[in-house]
Scaffold this motif. Structure first.
Motif, PDB file in Angstrom:
ATOM      1  N   PRO A  12       0.583  -1.567   0.044  1.00 59.43           N
ATOM      2  CA  PRO A  12      -0.204  -0.203   0.113  1.00 59.43           C
ATOM      3  C   PRO A  12       0.956   1.358  -0.354  1.00 59.43           C
ATOM      4  CG  PRO A  12      -0.618  -1.777   1.888  1.00 59.43           C
ATOM      5  CD  PRO A  12       0.425  -2.071   1.327  1.00 59.43           C
ATOM      6  N   GLY A  13       2.074   1.041   1.158  1.00 59.21           N
ATOM      7  CA  GLY A  13       2.851   2.273   0.395  1.00 59.21           C
ATOM      8  C   GLY A  13       3.377   2.692  -0.595  1.00 59.21           C
ATOM      9  N   SER A  18       3.954   5.766  -5.418  1.00 62.10           N
ATOM     10  CA  SER A  18       4.067   5.665  -7.134  1.00 62.10           C
ATOM     11  C   SER A  18       2.662   6.866  -7.299  1.00 62.10           C
ATOM     12  CB  SER A  18       3.497   4.195  -7.380  1.00 62.10           C
ATOM     13  OG  SER A  18       5.073   3.717  -7.100  1.00 62.10           O
ATOM     14  N   TYR A  19       1.717   6.856  -7.024  1.00 58.09           N
ATOM     15  CA  TYR A  19       0.733   7.953  -7.224  1.00 58.09           C
ATOM     16  C   TYR A  19       1.158   9.580  -6.483  1.00 58.09           C
ATOM     17  CZ  TYR A  19      -3.991  10.814  -6.670  1.00 58.09           C
ATOM     18  OH  TYR A  19      -4.915  11.268  -6.708  1.00 58.09           O
ATOM     19  N   LEU A 186      -2.235  23.607  -3.100  1.00 58.40           N
ATOM     20  CA  LEU A 186      -2.886  22.860  -1.845  1.00 58.40           C
ATOM     21  C   LEU A 186      -2.952  21.704  -2.216  1.00 58.40           C
ATOM     22  CD1 LEU A 186      -6.953  24.628  -1.415  1.00 58.40           C
ATOM     23  CD2 LEU A 186      -4.585  24.119   0.599  1.00 58.40           C
ATOM     24  N   ARG A 187      -2.727  21.391  -3.974  1.00 58.80           N
ATOM     25  CA  ARG A 187      -2.380  20.349  -4.349  1.00 58.80           C
ATOM     26  C   ARG A 187      -0.972  20.086  -4.394  1.00 58.80           C
ATOM     27  NH1 ARG A 187      -6.057  18.342  -8.930  1.00 58.80           N
ATOM     28  NH2 ARG A 187      -4.462  16.718  -8.652  1.00 58.80           N
ATOM     29  N   LEU A 188       0.087  20.768  -4.689  1.00 54.83           N
ATOM     30  CA  LEU A 188       1.261  20.429  -4.168  1.00 54.83           C
ATOM     31  C   LEU A 188       1.570  19.924  -3.304  1.00 54.83           C
ATOM     32  CD1 LEU A 188       3.281  23.322  -5.541  1.00 54.83           C
ATOM     33  CD2 LEU A 188       3.477  21.400  -5.900  1.00 54.83           C
ATOM     34  N   ILE A 189       0.508  20.062  -1.988  1.00 55.99           N
ATOM     35  CA  ILE A 189       0.805  20.125  -0.104  1.00 55.99           C
ATOM     36  C   ILE A 189       0.121  18.565  -0.173  1.00 55.99           C
ATOM     37  CG2 ILE A 189      -0.013  20.525   2.264  1.00 55.99           C
ATOM     38  CD1 ILE A 189      -0.326  23.160   1.569  1.00 55.99           C
ATOM     39  N   GLU A 190      -1.390  18.393  -0.966  1.00 52.90           N
ATOM     40  CA  GLU A 190      -1.232  17.247  -1.472  1.00 52.90           C
ATOM     41  C   GLU A 190      -0.436  16.200  -1.932  1.00 52.90           C
ATOM     42  OE1 GLU A 190      -4.885  14.882  -3.788  1.00 52.90           O
ATOM     43  OE2 GLU A 190      -4.627  17.209  -3.230  1.00 52.90           O
ATOM     44  N   THR A 191       0.120  16.605  -2.666  1.00 48.62           N
ATOM     45  CA  THR A 191       0.713  15.759  -2.993  1.00 48.62           C
ATOM     46  C   THR A 191       2.473  15.350  -2.955  1.00 48.62           C
ATOM     47  OG1 THR A 191       0.739  16.488  -5.843  1.00 48.62           O
ATOM     48  CG2 THR A 191       1.830  14.866  -5.230  1.00 48.62           C
ATOM     49  N   PHE A 192       2.204  16.039  -1.481  1.00 43.25           N
ATOM     50  CA  PHE A 192       3.864  15.987  -0.741  1.00 43.25           C
ATOM     51  C   PHE A 192       3.898  15.045   0.205  1.00 43.25           C
ATOM     52  CE2 PHE A 192       5.677  17.413   3.069  1.00 43.25           C
ATOM     53  CZ  PHE A 192       6.804  16.747   3.215  1.00 43.25           C
ATOM     54  N   LEU A 193       1.537  15.125   0.465  1.00 42.56           N
ATOM     55  CA  LEU A 193       1.203  14.172   2.197  1.00 42.56           C
ATOM     56  C   LEU A 193       1.501  12.984   1.435  1.00 42.56           C
ATOM     57  CD1 LEU A 193      -0.886  17.009   3.961  1.00 42.56           C
ATOM     58  CD2 LEU A 193       1.397  15.979   4.483  1.00 42.56           C
ATOM     59  N   PHE A 194       0.534  12.680   0.468  1.00 46.05           N
ATOM     60  CA  PHE A 194       1.070  11.703  -0.260  1.00 46.05           C
ATOM     61  C   PHE A 194       2.479  10.835  -0.104  1.00 46.05           C
ATOM     62  CE2 PHE A 194      -3.517  12.111  -2.149  1.00 46.05           C
ATOM     63  CZ  PHE A 194      -4.151  11.122  -1.155  1.00 46.05           C
ATOM     64  N   LEU A 195       3.190  11.615  -0.308  1.00 44.10           N
ATOM     65  CA  LEU A 195       4.691  10.782  -0.982  1.00 44.10           C
ATOM     66  C   LEU A 195       4.800  10.369   0.554  1.00 44.10           C
ATOM     67  CD1 LEU A 195       6.442  13.538  -3.500  1.00 44.10           C
ATOM     68  CD2 LEU A 195       5.707  11.141  -3.451  1.00 44.10           C
ATOM     69  N   MET A 196       4.496  11.678   1.561  1.00 44.61           N
ATOM     70  CA  MET A 196       4.620  10.746   3.026  1.00 44.61           C
ATOM     71  C   MET A 196       3.889  10.207   3.498  1.00 44.61           C
ATOM     72  SD  MET A 196       6.810  13.258   4.475  1.00 44.61           S
ATOM     73  CE  MET A 196       7.024  12.430   5.822  1.00 44.61           C
ATOM     74  N   MET A 197       2.996  10.086   3.086  1.00 43.33           N
ATOM     75  CA  MET A 197       2.342   8.254   3.601  1.00 43.33           C
ATOM     76  C   MET A 197       2.270   6.930   3.000  1.00 43.33           C
ATOM     77  SD  MET A 197      -2.133   8.811   3.160  1.00 43.33           S
ATOM     78  CE  MET A 197      -2.936   7.123   4.306  1.00 43.33           C
ATOM     79  N   MET A 237      12.722  15.484   4.532  1.00 45.92           N
ATOM     80  CA  MET A 237      13.791  16.613   3.426  1.00 45.92           C
ATOM     81  C   MET A 237      13.689  15.464   1.864  1.00 45.92           C
ATOM     82  SD  MET A 237      16.440  17.101   6.264  1.00 45.92           S
ATOM     83  CE  MET A 237      16.472  15.454   6.698  1.00 45.92           C
ATOM     84  N   ILE A 238      14.228  14.599   2.125  1.00 43.93           N
ATOM     85  CA  ILE A 238      13.426  13.841   0.738  1.00 43.93           C
ATOM     86  C   ILE A 238      12.954  13.513  -0.077  1.00 43.93           C
ATOM     87  CG2 ILE A 238      14.333  11.300  -0.089  1.00 43.93           C
ATOM     88  CD1 ILE A 238      15.209  10.544   2.169  1.00 43.93           C
ATOM     89  N   ASN A 239      11.446  13.918   0.780  1.00 41.21           N
ATOM     90  CA  ASN A 239      10.052  13.646  -0.716  1.00 41.21           C
ATOM     91  C   ASN A 239      10.202  15.251  -0.857  1.00 41.21           C
ATOM     92  OD1 ASN A 239       9.126  10.959  -0.331  1.00 41.21           O
ATOM     93  ND2 ASN A 239       8.241  11.747   2.367  1.00 41.21           N
TER      94      ASN A 239
END
Length: 303
Positions: A12-13, A18-19, A186-197, A237-239
């Motif tokens: 799932p991660g 990838s998303y 907002l979309r940039l923050i959303e994408t960053f949080l998906f990467l983090m998750m 930092m990496i994401n």
């Protein structure tokens, strides 16, 4: 078994990461060309016998397929299947965490169904329906995760608490997008949080079930718990660097190797406007009557 629990975190991660990478590429292209996020421009592909294939919501189909595969995997991993209650007296609920995982993956499948219905089956795409379903999914996911850590201690508790923090922030951002669905910030923050998750879920699989050293992390060792948070900060930092690198490479690629690319606005878009329009232009548009009143006060001989 530990292998099943590792895969339940890692795959799932990997899907979420990838998303996030794909969405970062899409948003970078939209920012470079000042394009719409909801109705991105694309080359004309509406001719030929395969025209309908270009209109399929591949994102929705992928969510349905991934959710279905993960749901089946959870069921298969249990030797006696997904039993809800035991046969003893009084009966007791069985496999509480597995049932929570199953609920999460079913939500992902339903989310894909809504995307396909909105983009391919309804007469007109309903963005509000898509966003509302996504927000509702993360509200439920947050509730499941909060109850998921009730029996956790030490390292496992710290790992899942940081994951809950990411999901909570993502829930807030997605809720804000209900009123501003086409805002780049907002979309940039959303994408960053998906990467983090995604990256943190993969890391959690290694920390809890397959540590790199071959020795399990110790719940009674405070340095282990502290380093969990340190690793989480490294992921931040990496994401962030990954997002910046993708945007920089995309900008370099499009401007240097594709200087003649001219994107046409999608016909499905009801409007196309810059997300950061100056305030004075908006005032000029919404107050044309004031200009008319001023024109009436001028002498007729005025040029």
């Amino acid at each position: 078994n530990s292998m099943g629990k590792f895969n339940g975190h890692f795959y799932p991660g990997l899907y979420l990461y990838s998303y996030g990478l794909y969405q970062t590429i899409v948003i970078s292209k939209a920012i470079i060309f000042n394009d719409s996020l909801l109705y991105p421009s694309c080359p004309s592909r509406n001719k030929g016998r395969w025209a309908m294939l270009w209109k399929i919501s591949y994102g929705g189909v992928l969510k349905m397929a991934t959710g279905s595969i993960l749901t089946a995997y959870v069921v298969i991993c249990l030797d006696d299947g997904m039993v809800l209650m035991s046969k003893q007296v009084p009966p007791r609920f069985m496999y509480p965490k597995e049932w929570q995982h199953l609920t999460m993956f079913i939500l992902l499948t339903l989310l894909g169904c809504v995307d396909v219905i909105s983009k391919n089956l309804l007469p007109q795409r309903c963005v509000v329906l898509e966003k509302s379903t996504l927000v509702l999914t993360f509200y439920v996911l947050l509730l499941l995760l909060v109850s998921h850590i009730q029996a956790s201690v030490g390292v496992e508790l710290q790992v899942h608490s940081l994951l809950i923090l990411v999901v909570f922030l993502l829930m807030l951002v997605l809720t804000a997008e209900l009123w501003a669905p086409n805002m780049f910030h907002l979309r940039l923050i959303e994408t960053f949080l998906f990467l983090m998750m995604g990256s943190w879920l993969m890391q959690a699989g290694f920390i809890l079930y397959k540590p790199v050293t071959g020795y399990p992390w110790q719940d009674d060792d405070m340095s282990d718990i502290i380093f969990v948070t340190t690793f989480f900060c490294w992921h931040i930092m990496i994401n962030a660097s990954c997002q910046l690198g993708i945007y920089g490479f995309s900008s370099f690629w499009y401007r240097c190797f594709c200087p003649g690319v001219k994107l046409t606005v999608s016909k499905e878009a009801p409007y196309h406007a810059s997300p950061l329009r100056p305030l004075y232009k908006l005032l000029q548009e919404v107050e044309p009557s004031e200009k008319d009143d001023q024109a009436l006060l001028l002498p007729t001989s005025s040029p």
